[in-house]
Design a protein around this motif. Structure first.
Motif, PDB file in Angstrom:
ATOM      1  N   VAL A 175       0.813  -1.228   0.000  1.00  0.00           N
ATOM      2  CA  VAL A 175       0.000   0.000   0.000  1.00  0.00           C
ATOM      3  C   VAL A 175       0.843   1.273   0.000  1.00  0.00           C
ATOM      4  N   GLN A 176       2.145   1.139   0.268  1.00  0.00           N
ATOM      5  CA  GLN A 176       2.978   2.349   0.324  1.00  0.00           C
ATOM      6  C   GLN A 176       4.362   2.045  -0.192  1.00  0.00           C
ATOM      7  N   ASP A 177       4.898   2.945  -1.026  1.00  0.00           N
ATOM      8  CA  ASP A 177       6.278   2.817  -1.528  1.00  0.00           C
ATOM      9  C   ASP A 177       7.126   3.890  -0.876  1.00  0.00           C
ATOM     10  N   ASN A 178       8.329   3.516  -0.490  1.00  0.00           N
ATOM     11  CA  ASN A 178       9.267   4.466   0.132  1.00  0.00           C
ATOM     12  C   ASN A 178      10.554   4.523  -0.663  1.00  0.00           C
ATOM     13  N   HIS A 179      11.275   5.631  -0.473  1.00  0.00           N
ATOM     14  CA  HIS A 179      12.536   5.827  -1.204  1.00  0.00           C
ATOM     15  C   HIS A 179      13.433   6.692  -0.334  1.00  0.00           C
ATOM     16  N   GLU A 233      19.322  10.389  15.690  1.00  0.00           N
ATOM     17  CA  GLU A 233      19.244  10.457  17.168  1.00  0.00           C
ATOM     18  C   GLU A 233      18.330   9.344  17.674  1.00  0.00           C
ATOM     19  N   LYS A 234      17.220   9.205  16.974  1.00  0.00           N
ATOM     20  CA  LYS A 234      16.202   8.200  17.368  1.00  0.00           C
ATOM     21  C   LYS A 234      16.828   6.796  17.379  1.00  0.00           C
ATOM     22  N   ASP A 235      17.565   6.477  16.329  1.00  0.00           N
ATOM     23  CA  ASP A 235      18.096   5.111  16.209  1.00  0.00           C
ATOM     24  C   ASP A 235      19.168   4.829  17.254  1.00  0.00           C
ATOM     25  N   MET A 236      19.876   5.899  17.640  1.00  0.00           N
ATOM     26  CA  MET A 236      20.934   5.698  18.646  1.00  0.00           C
ATOM     27  C   MET A 236      20.350   5.317  20.005  1.00  0.00           C
ATOM     28  N   GLY A 279       5.239  -5.472   6.240  1.00  0.00           N
ATOM     29  CA  GLY A 279       6.117  -6.326   5.444  1.00  0.00           C
ATOM     30  C   GLY A 279       6.792  -5.395   4.443  1.00  0.00           C
ATOM     31  N   LYS A 280       8.045  -5.636   4.101  1.00  0.00           N
ATOM     32  CA  LYS A 280       8.786  -4.723   3.212  1.00  0.00           C
ATOM     33  C   LYS A 280       9.488  -5.498   2.112  1.00  0.00           C
ATOM     34  N   LEU A 281       9.230  -5.054   0.870  1.00  0.00           N
ATOM     35  CA  LEU A 281       9.962  -5.596  -0.290  1.00  0.00           C
ATOM     36  C   LEU A 281      11.016  -4.545  -0.652  1.00  0.00           C
ATOM     37  N   LEU A 285      23.534   4.069   8.809  1.00  0.00           N
ATOM     38  CA  LEU A 285      22.832   2.876   9.290  1.00  0.00           C
ATOM     39  C   LEU A 285      21.435   3.308   9.709  1.00  0.00           C
ATOM     40  N   ARG A 286      20.434   2.793   9.009  1.00  0.00           N
ATOM     41  CA  ARG A 286      19.034   3.089   9.330  1.00  0.00           C
ATOM     42  C   ARG A 286      18.423   1.819   9.901  1.00  0.00           C
ATOM     43  N   GLY A 287      17.958   1.937  11.137  1.00  0.00           N
ATOM     44  CA  GLY A 287      17.325   0.745  11.726  1.00  0.00           C
ATOM     45  C   GLY A 287      17.848   0.502  13.144  1.00  0.00           C
ATOM     46  N   LEU A 288      17.417  -0.564  13.667  1.00  0.00           N
ATOM     47  CA  LEU A 288      16.528  -1.604  13.180  1.00  0.00           C
ATOM     48  C   LEU A 288      15.102  -1.230  13.590  1.00  0.00           C
ATOM     49  N   HIS A 289      14.216  -1.110  12.580  1.00  0.00           N
ATOM     50  CA  HIS A 289      12.883  -0.555  12.839  1.00  0.00           C
ATOM     51  C   HIS A 289      11.769  -1.570  12.645  1.00  0.00           C
ATOM     52  N   PHE A 290      10.675  -1.317  13.354  1.00  0.00           N
ATOM     53  CA  PHE A 290       9.400  -2.007  13.118  1.00  0.00           C
ATOM     54  C   PHE A 290       8.301  -1.117  13.707  1.00  0.00           C
ATOM     55  N   GLN A 332      14.820   1.650  -2.206  1.00  0.00           N
ATOM     56  CA  GLN A 332      13.386   1.762  -2.482  1.00  0.00           C
ATOM     57  C   GLN A 332      12.676   0.549  -1.910  1.00  0.00           C
ATOM     58  N   TYR A 333      11.501   0.743  -1.335  1.00  0.00           N
ATOM     59  CA  TYR A 333      10.789  -0.425  -0.828  1.00  0.00           C
ATOM     60  C   TYR A 333       9.285  -0.230  -0.797  1.00  0.00           C
ATOM     61  N   LYS A 334       8.592  -1.358  -0.914  1.00  0.00           N
ATOM     62  CA  LYS A 334       7.133  -1.416  -0.894  1.00  0.00           C
ATOM     63  C   LYS A 334       6.748  -1.940   0.482  1.00  0.00           C
ATOM     64  N   ALA A 394      12.299  -6.816  12.675  1.00  0.00           N
ATOM     65  CA  ALA A 394      12.978  -5.514  12.707  1.00  0.00           C
ATOM     66  C   ALA A 394      13.836  -5.459  11.453  1.00  0.00           C
ATOM     67  N   HIS A 395      13.893  -4.304  10.829  1.00  0.00           N
ATOM     68  CA  HIS A 395      14.602  -4.152   9.545  1.00  0.00           C
ATOM     69  C   HIS A 395      15.540  -2.955   9.581  1.00  0.00           C
ATOM     70  N   GLY A 396      16.683  -3.149   8.952  1.00  0.00           N
ATOM     71  CA  GLY A 396      17.599  -2.012   8.819  1.00  0.00           C
ATOM     72  C   GLY A 396      18.643  -2.307   7.759  1.00  0.00           C
ATOM     73  N   PHE A 397      19.445  -1.307   7.478  1.00  0.00           N
ATOM     74  CA  PHE A 397      20.538  -1.510   6.522  1.00  0.00           C
ATOM     75  C   PHE A 397      21.666  -0.534   6.793  1.00  0.00           C
ATOM     76  N   ILE A 398      22.833  -0.895   6.275  1.00  0.00           N
ATOM     77  CA  ILE A 398      23.984   0.007   6.313  1.00  0.00           C
ATOM     78  C   ILE A 398      24.408   0.251   4.876  1.00  0.00           C
ATOM     79  N   TYR A 453       0.579   1.135   6.154  1.00  0.00           N
ATOM     80  CA  TYR A 453       1.009   2.535   6.097  1.00  0.00           C
ATOM     81  C   TYR A 453       1.925   2.890   7.263  1.00  0.00           C
ATOM     82  N   TYR A 454       2.677   3.942   7.059  1.00  0.00           N
ATOM     83  CA  TYR A 454       3.518   4.525   8.114  1.00  0.00           C
ATOM     84  C   TYR A 454       2.606   4.948   9.264  1.00  0.00           C
ATOM     85  N   ALA A 455       2.975   4.523  10.467  1.00  0.00           N
ATOM     86  CA  ALA A 455       2.176   4.881  11.645  1.00  0.00           C
ATOM     87  C   ALA A 455       3.158   5.305  12.732  1.00  0.00           C
TER      88      ALA A 455
HETATM   89  C1  LIG Z   1       9.532   5.645   7.423  1.00  0.00           C
HETATM   90  C2  LIG Z   1       8.812   6.911   7.080  1.00  0.00           C
HETATM   91  C3  LIG Z   1       9.291   8.157   7.452  1.00  0.00           C
HETATM   92  N1  LIG Z   1       8.605   9.284   7.123  1.00  0.00           N
HETATM   93  C4  LIG Z   1       9.178  10.564   7.500  1.00  0.00           C
HETATM   94  C5  LIG Z   1       9.379  10.741   8.997  1.00  0.00           C
HETATM   95  C6  LIG Z   1      10.615  11.558   9.119  1.00  0.00           C
HETATM   96  O1  LIG Z   1      10.280  12.944   9.104  1.00  0.00           O
HETATM   97  C7  LIG Z   1      11.414  11.228   7.857  1.00  0.00           C
HETATM   98  C8  LIG Z   1      12.559  10.280   8.101  1.00  0.00           C
HETATM   99  O2  LIG Z   1      12.034   9.172   8.819  1.00  0.00           O
HETATM  100  P1  LIG Z   1      13.009   8.133   9.473  1.00  0.00           P
HETATM  101  O3  LIG Z   1      14.187   8.815  10.072  1.00  0.00           O
HETATM  102  O4  LIG Z   1      12.173   7.212  10.348  1.00  0.00           O
HETATM  103  O5  LIG Z   1      13.483   7.313   8.184  1.00  0.00           O
HETATM  104  P2  LIG Z   1      14.376   5.987   8.201  1.00  0.00           P
HETATM  105  O6  LIG Z   1      15.399   6.017   9.279  1.00  0.00           O
HETATM  106  O7  LIG Z   1      14.811   5.754   6.810  1.00  0.00           O
HETATM  107  O8  LIG Z   1      13.305   4.881   8.612  1.00  0.00           O
HETATM  108  C9  LIG Z   1      13.120   3.697   7.866  1.00  0.00           C
HETATM  109  O9  LIG Z   1      14.262   2.936   8.075  1.00  0.00           O
HETATM  110  C10 LIG Z   1      14.183   1.526   8.043  1.00  0.00           C
HETATM  111  C11 LIG Z   1      15.164   1.049   7.018  1.00  0.00           C
HETATM  112  C12 LIG Z   1      12.887   0.916   7.854  1.00  0.00           C
HETATM  113  O10 LIG Z   1      12.782  -0.278   7.602  1.00  0.00           O
HETATM  114  C13 LIG Z   1      11.651   1.705   8.010  1.00  0.00           C
HETATM  115  O11 LIG Z   1      10.906   1.649   6.816  1.00  0.00           O
HETATM  116  C14 LIG Z   1      11.825   3.112   8.360  1.00  0.00           C
HETATM  117  O12 LIG Z   1      11.780   3.184   9.778  1.00  0.00           O
HETATM  118  O13 LIG Z   1      10.483  10.645   6.931  1.00  0.00           O
HETATM  119  C15 LIG Z   1       7.426   9.240   6.425  1.00  0.00           C
HETATM  120  O14 LIG Z   1       6.804  10.280   6.164  1.00  0.00           O
HETATM  121  N2  LIG Z   1       6.922   8.024   6.053  1.00  0.00           N
HETATM  122  C16 LIG Z   1       7.572   6.859   6.349  1.00  0.00           C
HETATM  123  O15 LIG Z   1       7.077   5.781   5.979  1.00  0.00           O
END
Ligand SMILES: Cc1cn([C@H]2C[C@H](O)[C@@H](COP(=O)(O)OP(=O)(O)O[C@H]3O[C@H](C)C(=O)[C@H](O)[C@H]3O)O2)c(=O)[nH]c1=O
Length: 192
Positions: A48-52, A174-177, A72-74, A60-65, A132-134, A119-123, A138-140
């Motif tokens: 339902v939602q694509d991200n980029h 900051e959040k991830d740390m 689920g993320k493709l 390093l983004r993550g590890l998120h859920f 890019q991911y599907k 939980a998902h993340g990447f470096i 929705y983002y909540a």
């Molecule tokens: C994830 C997301 C974020 N945002 C906004 C919220 C913040 O203002 C900004 C950056 O968000 P954030 O720092 O959470 O982005 P990432 O660190 O890349 O987060 C993602 O990183 C790992 C790899 C994941 O698997 C998740 O999909 C997701 O948590 O985008 C949105 O508007 N929609 C969204 O779906």
């Protein structure tokens, strides 16, 4: 002919997906998703939602859920390269707490399906990496959560040395740390 191949990992539901690449003198073409072909190989999730996102090397983004509206993320890389990591947080799973990783690059064009409950993340392994991911929900943000990348109990090998990345040079939000440990997650009783 189904253009997609599903490669199982050691974790149920966590799969690598390869698409058929059509190369010619102009470059290449690939289908990155097909509802019909995915269903044929047992991937019946609805997106339902694509991200980029774009990141420099060593991000390093993550590890998120999300604790509700679990996603689920493709995932795939369309420029650069990442080591992508998923951790099984499904309490009834025999691989609860276990992780797996896959190298995703613009060159290998591989995709990774990370099911709900992980939980998902990447470096990122080079500058100007685009990810890019599907997502199946929705983002909540009110349910945004995660576990810290270097949790000792989970013990992810991020292969920093192999890719010439120094821990002190990593770039995290900051959040991830400040994310919780796996043990704190276990004790929180949060279930998906
Ligand atoms: C994830 C997301 C974020 N945002 C906004 C919220 C913040 O203002 C900004 C950056 O968000 P954030 O720092 O959470 O982005 P990432 O660190 O890349 O987060 C993602 O990183 C790992 C790899 C994941 O698997 C998740 O999909 C997701 O948590 O985008 C949105 O508007 N929609 C969204 O779906």
């Amino acid at each position: 002919m189904n253009k997609f191949k599903k490669i199982e990992t050691g974790i149920d539901g966590l799969v690598i997906i390869e698409s058929t690449i059509f190369g010619d003198s102009r470059g290449f073409f690939m289908e990155s998703y097909s509802k019909r072909d995915f269903e044929e190989i047992g991937l019946t999730m609805e997106f339902v939602q694509d991200n980029h996102s774009k990141s420099k090397k060593g991000v390093l983004r993550g590890l998120h859920f999300q604790t509700k509206h679990t996603q689920g993320k493709l995932v795939r890389v369309i420029a650069g390269s990442v080591l992508d990591v998923a951790v099984d947080l499904r309490r009834d799973s025999e691989t609860f707490g276990k992780w797996d990783s896959v190298l995703l690059t613009a060159g290998n064009k591989r995709m990774f399906y990370v099911p709900e409950g992980f939980a998902h993340g990447f470096i990122t392994l080079e500058d100007n990496t685009e990810f890019q991911y599907k997502c199946t929900d929705y983002y909540a943000p009110e349910y945004d959560s995660g576990i810290v990348w270097n949790d000792k109990e989970v013990g992810i090998d991020w292969e920093l040395e192999k890719y010439g990345i120094k821990e002190e040079e990593l770039s995290l939000s900051e959040k991830d740390m400040k994310l919780q440990t796996f043990r704190e997650f276990v004790e929180s009783g949060v279930e998906f």
